[in-house]
Every structure is written in structure tokens, then in C-alpha cells.
Design a protein around this motif. Structure first.
Motif, PDB file in Angstrom:
ATOM      1  N   GLU A  36       0.772  -1.363  -0.341  1.00 46.81           N
ATOM      2  CA  GLU A  36      -0.046  -0.261  -0.144  1.00 46.81           C
ATOM      3  C   GLU A  36       0.547   0.743   0.724  1.00 46.81           C
ATOM      4  O   GLU A  36       0.781   2.327  -0.527  1.00 46.81           O
ATOM      5  N   SER A  37       1.730   1.309   0.912  1.00 49.95           N
ATOM      6  CA  SER A  37       2.746   2.456   0.861  1.00 49.95           C
ATOM      7  C   SER A  37       3.607   2.433  -0.497  1.00 49.95           C
ATOM      8  O   SER A  37       3.832   3.884  -1.372  1.00 49.95           O
TER       9      SER A  37
ATOM     10  N   ARG B 239       0.761   4.164  -3.131  1.00 50.02           N
ATOM     11  CA  ARG B 239       0.788   5.888  -2.601  1.00 50.02           C
ATOM     12  C   ARG B 239       1.939   6.604  -3.085  1.00 50.02           C
ATOM     13  O   ARG B 239       2.266   7.514  -3.207  1.00 50.02           O
TER      14      ARG B 239
ATOM     15  N   ASP C 263       1.636   7.038  -6.549  1.00 50.83           N
ATOM     16  CA  ASP C 263       0.256   7.470  -7.351  1.00 50.83           C
ATOM     17  C   ASP C 263       1.146   9.076  -7.413  1.00 50.83           C
ATOM     18  O   ASP C 263       0.657   9.790  -7.832  1.00 50.83           O
ATOM     19  N   LYS C 264       1.633   9.310  -6.640  1.00 50.46           N
ATOM     20  CA  LYS C 264       2.676  10.992  -5.946  1.00 50.46           C
ATOM     21  C   LYS C 264       3.059  11.069  -7.309  1.00 50.46           C
ATOM     22  O   LYS C 264       3.544  12.420  -7.905  1.00 50.46           O
TER      23      LYS C 264
END
Length: 258
Positions: free
Chosen positions: A134-135, A138, A141-142
Motif C-alpha cells: 500500500e505504501s 501511494r 500515485d504521488k
């Protein structure tokens, strides 16, 4: 009769003397044992106080470590992203606006350097509970919002069987690698392959950038820092790179050594 009385007196006297001597001997032994117990207790208290003080120092050090790690990996990365985005906007502005934005860009650069200098003072390795996949998602995505390159994660699992503290270190290595690609590689495509096997977790980060000479790895908070982090969790770390062809970073984490 007098002889009998004298003998009786002698026996009584000797008996009393033996009793007194025995009591004195027992008292001495009691005092010695009590003294030893007091000394042992004092030593135990001192050891406890020392251990408590050590633990408190370690807790403070861990707090500073966490702050340093977050400064370097989180705040530092966000500032770098802001600066990259700002550099994208500069060519679209008028000359006057470019000059003003350039001044802000220089100030932002100083802030980034200050954060890095502070983080180097505080950084060792620090642990934190989070989900690895999940990290990574994320983080990707950034990066995608910058529109500087295409970056994809390939994995068959979202629940990786490793301890959270080791998961954090793996994530920081990946984050550092992505940051280096953004800064130096001029890559257009990046692929992160995560393979969760029975005994190992293997992470491969591949880019099609300009590549570099791996013999010129320095001692800054970049490649050497990633290598140090891998060693802390007994992971294998390697980088293969060819000029004008790109770079491949591989981290192999052994679950049975965790």
C-alpha cells in the motif's frame, strides 16, 4: 562435695561460654548475610537505574531517528517534488515572472538542503508500522502526478508476510531508489516488480534512464544509504547499470533471517 560443685560450675561456665560464642558467631553470620543482601539489593537497584537510564536514552534516540528519517524521506521528498513541479512551470512564464519564480526556486533549494543536513545529523534506522504494498502504491500515485515518467508496480500479492519494521526499511530503500531516478536518470519508464516467495521477497526496480558508473558510488545519503539499510535486515542489495541503457536495482529479503 566441693570438687563436684567446682566441676559443675566449670561445666556451666564452659557451656555458657560456648552458647555466648555460638550466639556471637551466629550474629556475625547474620550481619554478614544481611550486609551481602543489602549490597546485592543496592547493586540490583543500580543496575535497574542504569538500565532505565539506558532505555530512556534509547527512546529519545529512536524519537530523533524517526524525526530524521521522516525529514529525509518524507518532507525532503515532498520539497523535491515541489521544486521539480516548479521547474516545469518556469518555461511557461514571462521573463519577469521567471525571475521571481527563480528566486523562490533558490530559496526552496536552500530549504531542501537544510532538511537534508538536519536529517544526516539525526538519521539511523527507525521502525514504524505500515503496509508495504500500500505504501509503494501511494508513493507511485504521488510520482504519477508529476507526469515526468511512467511508473508501474507489478505484484501478485498485497499482504506480504514480513515484520512491519523490516517492511518499512524495504519501503525506504524503494523510496530512495525512486527519488534517485527522478533526480538523475532522465528515465521515462520505471517498473517495480515485487515477488513474494515462500522464503524470500524480491524487489526489482528497473528504469530506462541514462545509467551510470556503479564504481563511483559515494558516501552520501543515496546509494550507500540504501546498501546500509539492506544490510540491517540481512537483505541482499545490488545495482546493475549501463550507460544510455538504464539501471536495475535488486533487493532480496530473506524471511527466515528476520
Amino acid at each position: 562435695m566441693d570438687d563436684h560443685l567446682n566441676n559443675l560450675v566449670i561445666i556451666v561456665t564452659v557451656t555458657l561460654l560456648l552458647i555466648v560464642l555460638t550466639m556471637i558467631f551466629v550474629y556475625i553470620i547474620f550481619i554478614r548475610k544481611k550486609t551481602k543482601l543489602l549490597i546485592d539489593q543496592k547493586e540490583k537497584d543500580l543496575r535497574f537505574e542504569k538500565e532505565l537510564a539506558t532505555s530512556q536514552v534509547e527512546m529519545k534516540e529512536q524519537t530523533l531517528n524517526y524525526i530524521g528519517q521522516e525529514l529525509h524521506d518524507d518532507l525532503g521528498q515532498k520539497l523535491s517534488v515541489v521544486r521539480l513541479r516548479q521547474n516545469q512551470l518556469i518555461p511557461k512564464l514571462t521573463n519577469a515572472e521567471k525571475e521571481e519564480l527563480s528566486e523562490l526556486n533558490e530559496l526552496l533549494g536552500e530549504c531542501i538542503q537544510d532538511v537534508r543536513n538536519l536529517s544526516k545529523t539525526l538519521i539511523t534506522e527507525q521502525i514504524m508500522h505500515f503496509g508495504l504494498v500500500e505504501s509503494i502504491e501511494r508513493e507511485i500515485d504521488k510520482i504519477k502526478k508529476l507526469r515526468l515518467l511512467k511508473i508501474n508496480l507489478m505484484t501478485q500479492k498485497h499482504d506480504i508476510d514480513i515484520t512491519p519494521k523490516h517492511g518499512l526499511i524495504l519501503f525506504r530503500i524503494i523510496q530512495e531508489s525512486i527519488n534517485n531516478i527522478l533526480k538523475h536518470s532522465r528515465a521515462k519508464n520505471v517498473t517495480i516488480l515485487l515477488e513474494d516467495c515462500h522464503e524470500t521477497v524480491q524487489i526489482t526496480i528497473t528504469d530506462n534512464g541514462k545509467g551510470f558508473n556503479t564504481d563511483l558510488m559515494n558516501d552520501g545519503s543515496g546509494l550507500k544509504n540504501m546498501e546500509l539499510r539492506a544490510k540491517l535486515i540481512h537483505a541482499e542489495f545490488s545495482i546493475q547499470s549501463k550507460l544510455e541503457e538504464g539501471t536495475k536495482t535488486t533487493i532480496t529479503y530473506h524471511k527466515n533471517l528476520s
